[in-house]
Design an enzyme around this catalytic site. Structure first.
Site, mmCIF file in Angstrom:
data_model
loop_
_atom_site.group_PDB
_atom_site.id
_atom_site.type_symbol
_atom_site.label_atom_id
_atom_site.label_comp_id
_atom_site.label_asym_id
_atom_site.label_seq_id
_atom_site.Cartn_x
_atom_site.Cartn_y
_atom_site.Cartn_z
ATOM 1 N N LEU A 105 0.895 -1.055 0.095
ATOM 2 C CA LEU A 105 0.034 0.019 -0.147
ATOM 3 C C LEU A 105 0.890 1.276 -0.075
ATOM 4 O O LEU A 105 1.540 1.248 0.782
ATOM 5 C CB LEU A 105 -1.001 0.017 1.277
ATOM 6 C CG LEU A 105 -1.686 -1.219 1.323
ATOM 7 C CD1 LEU A 105 -2.647 -1.106 2.704
ATOM 8 C CD2 LEU A 105 -2.613 -1.660 0.135
ATOM 9 N N CYS A 106 0.755 2.059 -0.842
ATOM 10 C CA CYS A 106 1.359 3.389 -1.216
ATOM 11 C C CYS A 106 2.914 3.149 -1.136
ATOM 12 O O CYS A 106 3.400 2.151 -2.059
ATOM 13 C CB CYS A 106 0.913 4.311 0.272
ATOM 14 S SG CYS A 106 1.519 6.006 0.100
#
Length: 330
Positions: A105-106
């Protein structure tokens, strides 16, 4: 799920809650839970989050030897620095060996890259960190346009809330589109985006001009996509020659006038597909594409799906498709 000091809490907690909401909804249907979530740090100690909060980890990634179905690494502003810890990279690499899926994530992509899990793969991350990721790991194909990317068993998302879209896609793959759709409603997410959607609108992606005439012209383009927005017509509106105008517009916004107009028209068409029941022909005319055929071609090239497919996924919900008791805020 793997956290590190300085991880963004909204990414970590949202991921946990999307998966737990799937379990809740499945239980209501008399079905067994699909997910058991554990949040681990390298040594099992507390997890200080970006913003000052602190969470207790459920275990140590270094010592964990159980099965892993989906390994998720969250991000944060310090993830690039955290990825330089060889112990973390080794632990993530070992845990991923038997996993069915690996997810970042990210900026969690930096940790996966340090573990050698992204070599030769197309990935995304937060737009602000894309160049750094590509420079550090030249064997990784970094694309910061989509909100999430799937390359085989490896899934990567763009910044912050784009992780929710990725998690919903995982749930859809595991349990079906109905479950993912109901979780989106429970979270009061108006739309569940596909990975092909861009991280930015045309106005965010391109800078706002400093010069007043160009800034006013940007507003005009946004408000009048159906107008004559050809290079000569735009140049006349600001009393410039087409050549001088084109050069000035690019220097002020970062893109050519033609590219900017196309992005603005696609964005307006996208909103109409999402919010109205206008025909493709009507939208094509209202957004300045001329013919429906030209609209379909330009839209599919930009979005990766046809206008029809886009509306089917993101258009107005029909009353018959709603389920009583599930449009709740949690």
């Amino acid at each position: 799920m793997v956290g590190h000091g300085g991880a963004v809490g909204i990414e970590l907690t949202a991921a946990c809650e999307v998966l737990e909401l799937a379990n809740v909804w499945l239980a209501e249907q008399g079905r067994p839970p699909a997910y058991e979530v554990q949040v681990m740090t390298l040594d099992g100690g507390p997890l200080p989050l970006f913003g000052g909060l602190e969470l207790s980890a459920t275990g140590s990634l270094r010592r964990y030897r159980g099965p892993v179905d989906t390994l998720i690494v969250v991000g944060g502003p310090v993830a690039p620095a955290a990825s330089e810890n060889p112990s973390l990279a080794r632990a993530v690499g070992r845990a991923s060996a038997g996993a069915r899926r690996v997810v970042s994530l990210c900026t969690g992509a930096f940790v996966l890259a340090a573990a050698g899990l992204l070599d030769g793969r197309r990935v995304t991350t937060h737009w602000r960190f894309g160049e750094d990721l590509a420079a550090r790991y030249p064997a990784v194909e970094v694309d910061t346009d989509p909100i999430y990317v799937r390359d085989g068993p490896v899934w990567t998302s763009a910044g912050i809330t784009a992780g929710i879209d990725l998690l919903l896609a995982l749930v859809e793959e595991d349990e079906g589109s109905e479950v993912a759709r109901e979780i989106a409603r429970l979270l009061v997410i108006f739309l569940r985006r596909t990975g092909s959607q861009a991280q930015f609108s045309a106005q965010l992606c391109n800078q706002l001009a400093d010069r007043h005439p160009i800034r006013e012209l940007q507003q005009y383009i946004a408000e009048h996509p159906e107008a004559d927005l050809s290079l000569p017509a735009l140049a006349r509106r600001v009393n410039m020659s087409p050549r001088h105008f084109a050069r000035l517009f690019r220097s002020e916004t970062g893109v050519s006038p033609g590219r900017y107009v196309e992005q603005a028209r696609i964005e307006t068409a996208r909103r109409r597909l999402e919010e109205s029941e206008q025909s493709v022909e009507a939208i094509a005319a209202a957004c300045g594409f001329g013919s429906a055929g030209n609209f379909r071609r330009v839209f599919a090239k930009a979005m990766g799906v046809s206008p029809f497919e886009y509306r089917r996924g993101f258009g107005p919900a029909r009353p018959s498709a709603r389920r009583d008791g599930l449009d709740l805020a949690v």
